[in-house]
Motif scaffolding. Structure first.
Motif, PDB file in Angstrom:
ATOM      1  N   PHE A  71      -1.551  13.608  -3.464  1.00 32.59           N
ATOM      2  CA  PHE A  71      -1.083  13.816  -2.106  1.00 32.59           C
ATOM      3  C   PHE A  71      -0.095  14.959  -2.055  1.00 32.59           C
ATOM      4  O   PHE A  71       0.878  14.992  -2.791  1.00 32.59           O
ATOM      5  CB  PHE A  71      -0.420  12.549  -1.577  1.00 32.59           C
ATOM      6  N   ARG A 117      -5.805  15.274   0.483  1.00 37.18           N
ATOM      7  CA  ARG A 117      -6.008  14.245  -0.545  1.00 37.18           C
ATOM      8  C   ARG A 117      -7.096  14.650  -1.529  1.00 37.18           C
ATOM      9  O   ARG A 117      -7.757  15.664  -1.356  1.00 37.18           O
ATOM     10  CB  ARG A 117      -6.340  12.922   0.123  1.00 37.18           C
ATOM     11  N   GLY A 132       0.806  -1.218   0.000  1.00 41.11           N
ATOM     12  CA  GLY A 132       0.000   0.000   0.000  1.00 41.11           C
ATOM     13  C   GLY A 132       0.830   1.254   0.000  1.00 41.11           C
ATOM     14  O   GLY A 132       0.435   2.266   0.562  1.00 41.11           O
ATOM     15  N   LEU A 133       1.979   1.186  -0.614  1.00 40.25           N
ATOM     16  CA  LEU A 133       2.872   2.339  -0.522  1.00 40.25           C
ATOM     17  C   LEU A 133       2.793   3.279  -1.709  1.00 40.25           C
ATOM     18  O   LEU A 133       3.510   4.252  -1.759  1.00 40.25           O
ATOM     19  CB  LEU A 133       4.324   1.855  -0.379  1.00 40.25           C
ATOM     20  N   SER A 134       1.966   2.949  -2.693  1.00 40.76           N
ATOM     21  CA  SER A 134       1.891   3.845  -3.830  1.00 40.76           C
ATOM     22  C   SER A 134       1.329   5.188  -3.385  1.00 40.76           C
ATOM     23  O   SER A 134       0.353   5.245  -2.655  1.00 40.76           O
ATOM     24  CB  SER A 134       0.991   3.244  -4.908  1.00 40.76           C
ATOM     25  N   LEU A 135       1.975   6.240  -3.785  1.00 39.47           N
ATOM     26  CA  LEU A 135       1.567   7.567  -3.336  1.00 39.47           C
ATOM     27  C   LEU A 135       0.535   8.153  -4.278  1.00 39.47           C
ATOM     28  O   LEU A 135       0.773   8.230  -5.472  1.00 39.47           O
ATOM     29  CB  LEU A 135       2.780   8.503  -3.274  1.00 39.47           C
ATOM     30  N   PRO A 136      -0.602   8.561  -3.767  1.00 45.53           N
ATOM     31  CA  PRO A 136      -1.592   9.180  -4.634  1.00 45.53           C
ATOM     32  C   PRO A 136      -1.013  10.425  -5.292  1.00 45.53           C
ATOM     33  O   PRO A 136      -0.286  11.186  -4.648  1.00 45.53           O
ATOM     34  CB  PRO A 136      -2.728   9.560  -3.682  1.00 45.53           C
ATOM     35  N   VAL A 191       2.270   4.314   6.818  1.00 50.68           N
ATOM     36  CA  VAL A 191       1.227   4.319   5.781  1.00 50.68           C
ATOM     37  C   VAL A 191       0.464   5.646   5.761  1.00 50.68           C
ATOM     38  O   VAL A 191      -0.699   5.702   5.388  1.00 50.68           O
ATOM     39  CB  VAL A 191       0.239   3.136   5.967  1.00 50.68           C
ATOM     40  N   GLU A 192       1.159   6.695   6.161  1.00 45.61           N
ATOM     41  CA  GLU A 192       0.492   7.989   6.211  1.00 45.61           C
ATOM     42  C   GLU A 192      -0.039   8.410   4.844  1.00 45.61           C
ATOM     43  O   GLU A 192      -1.028   9.118   4.729  1.00 45.61           O
ATOM     44  CB  GLU A 192       1.450   9.072   6.720  1.00 45.61           C
ATOM     45  N   ALA A 193       0.677   7.983   3.804  1.00 46.56           N
ATOM     46  CA  ALA A 193       0.310   8.442   2.466  1.00 46.56           C
ATOM     47  C   ALA A 193      -0.761   7.578   1.813  1.00 46.56           C
ATOM     48  O   ALA A 193      -1.184   7.847   0.695  1.00 46.56           O
ATOM     49  CB  ALA A 193       1.559   8.457   1.570  1.00 46.56           C
ATOM     50  N   VAL A 194      -1.175   6.543   2.502  1.00 41.90           N
ATOM     51  CA  VAL A 194      -2.158   5.640   1.913  1.00 41.90           C
ATOM     52  C   VAL A 194      -3.558   6.116   2.264  1.00 41.90           C
ATOM     53  O   VAL A 194      -3.848   6.446   3.416  1.00 41.90           O
ATOM     54  CB  VAL A 194      -1.946   4.194   2.434  1.00 41.90           C
TER      55      VAL A 194
END
Lengths: 192, 289
Positions: free
Chosen positions: A17, A75, A10-14, B170-173
């Motif tokens: 962001f 976000r 789950g590390l893909s950065l939006p 996981v702050e960016a998730v």
């Protein structure tokens, strides 16, 4: 996907962001405005999971708290209504599993409360016909697979097919197919 | 030009009513409807039925407005905003990227150091919380209390959430991609404490929240039926819930009935007790790994 692919963690950065918090006061105002606008529909959809009014309200509140955090993190603001239904759907499922898992969905929406939908201004004959029609249609809805029922309810909330697909984690085609299948069943009974 | 030399399907009619057709497709459907009485009648029937069904849903599901609802949210937002600004609110892109890279590197090393793998084994590992961050913690509660009443659940505070989210990097998730899950379920006395919470992804393959829920359903039943010792159940959940699933369901893979996308039946989320905090003590586990 490779087992070493970081995205599996789950590390893909939006892309949206930015990491900077926004003005808390303005975010609070925005969340409250969205609450006024979207809470009734969200509450209906969450209640359809068979949750009590109190638990439904807790879920709705949690959705808007998560929305606050979402916005505070800067976000994406794209389609926040769809986002709220998606989060509400997940929270409602969890609530039903843990708190009300023994309570059948039909418990809060059954044939005994048909009279709530009958037009009080109609004459007795019309009311009777409406009552029968509502009972027939509701019997079909009650018998639907849950996924089809959720598609139907999300459509009734005005969500676009793509948002329904995201909420339920199914394909766009699956949504269109589900709704068409349901409508065929409903119309067949309605015409009968 | 697209033409339809046949009757329309219900799907085409409904998609046209819902504005879900492309312009070219919609034009073809409209042209057909202008020339076909059968399909026009079918369209009217579907529109009428759809409207009646939606009206029934709206009327029946319209819960009574809760007067304090908006005020409650306003107060909760104020509390949330008043929490000390923690790491998850003040991250810069550089910090986020560093955390992501650090976790990815750690994960990579972890996976490389493991013996030869198959997908189930890899999935098993990534489905577990990090034991040093989430060893598991329970309220000190007796078996009788646990089985006689609703589980103790306290609010997950913003600070607690931030602590867990920061610890896992996981702050960016996006928050809709995971849920803070109890490692030891409250129905086994699991505490609302950062040591008992971890970010479980909705979309984890195979050993996902859907499977864990089944274990969380089984173990409290076994415990309250006196078929399993409470401490053993807690420890098994805390040390390796996947191994516990295999142990109690006597299988190496999730049972067919327990499989499915995690987004269908995802992980645990419980609302907080309304009353005061219970006067109980936290007991941390030392994972047996």
């Amino acid at each position: 996907m490779s087992s070493k692919d970081p995205s599996m963690f789950g590390l893909s950065l939006p892309a949206t962001f930015v990491g900077y918090s926004e003005s808390s006061a303005s975010t609070q105002s925005e969340v409250l405005r969205l609450f006024d606008e979207c809470a009734p529909g969200l509450r209906r959809y969450v209640a359809a999971f068979g949750l009590t009014i109190e638990v439904t309200e807790d879920v709705v509140q949690e959705v808007f708290l998560q929305l606050f955090r979402h916005l505070q993190l800067g976000r994406s603001r794209e389609n926040l209504r769809g986002w709220m239904f998606r989060v509400g759907h997940n929270l409602a499922l969890k609530q039903r599993l843990k708190v009300a898992r023994r309570q059948r969905w039909e418990g809060t929406w059954d044939l005994s409360i048909v009279d709530r939908v009958i037009d009080p201004a109609a004459n007795p004959e019309e009311q009777l016909a409406d009552d029968r029609r509502t009972r027939r249609l509701r019997a079909v809805v009650l018998a639907l697979p849950e996924r089809d029922r959720q598609c139907l309810f999300l459509r009734a909330e005005g969500l676009r097919y793509r948002d329904i697909a995201k909420t339920l984690d199914v394909s766009l085609g699956a949504v269109a197919k589900s709704l068409a299948r349901t409508m065929t069943r409903l119309t067949t009974v309605d015409e009968g | 030009m697209l033409s339809l030399n046949r009757h329309l399907t219900d799907r085409e009619i409904l998609q046209a009513l819902d504005g879900e057709l492309s312009e070219s497709r919609l034009s073809a459907v409209d042209r057909h409807l202008s020339e076909c009485e059968t399909c026009t009648a079918r369209q009217a029937a579907i529109a009428s039925t759809a409207a009646a069904s939606s009206a029934d849903y709206h009327a029946t599901m319209a819960s009574e407005p809760i007067e304090t609802s908006r005020a409650s949210l306003e107060a909760a937002l104020a509390r949330e905003a008043a929490e000390p600004r923690s790491a998850w609110l003040t991250l810069t892109p550089a910090v986020v990227m560093a955390a992501a890279i650090a976790l990815a590197v750690t994960a990579s090393i972890y996976l490389q150091s493991a013996p030869a793998t198959n997908s189930l084994a890899v999935n098993h590992r990534v489905s577990l919380p990090v034991s040093s961050i989430t060893p598991g913690a329970t309220w000190e509660v007796s078996l009788e209390e646990l089985c006689a009443s609703s589980p103790h659940v306290r609010p997950i505070t913003a600070a607690m959430r931030a602590e867990v989210v920061h610890a896992y990097g996981v702050e960016a998730v996006s928050a809709d991609q995971y849920e803070l899950d109890y490692l030891i379920t409250p129905e086994l006395g699991g505490a609302t404490d950062a040591r008992n919470l971890w970010p479980q992804k909705y979309a984890s393959p195979i050993w996902n929240a859907r499977v864990k829920d089944e274990l969380e359903r089984l173990l409290p039943q076994l415990v309250c039926d006196h078929q399993l010792d409470l401490a053993t159940a807690q420890r098994d959940m805390a040390s390796d819930w996947v191994a516990a699933y295999k142990k109690y369901f006597h299988t190496d893979v999730p049972l067919e009935a327990h499989r499915g996308p995690a987004t269908d039946d995802d992980d645990v989320y419980l609302m907080a007790d309304a009353g005061p905090a219970p006067a109980i003590r936290l007991v941390s586990f030392t994972p047996a790994r």
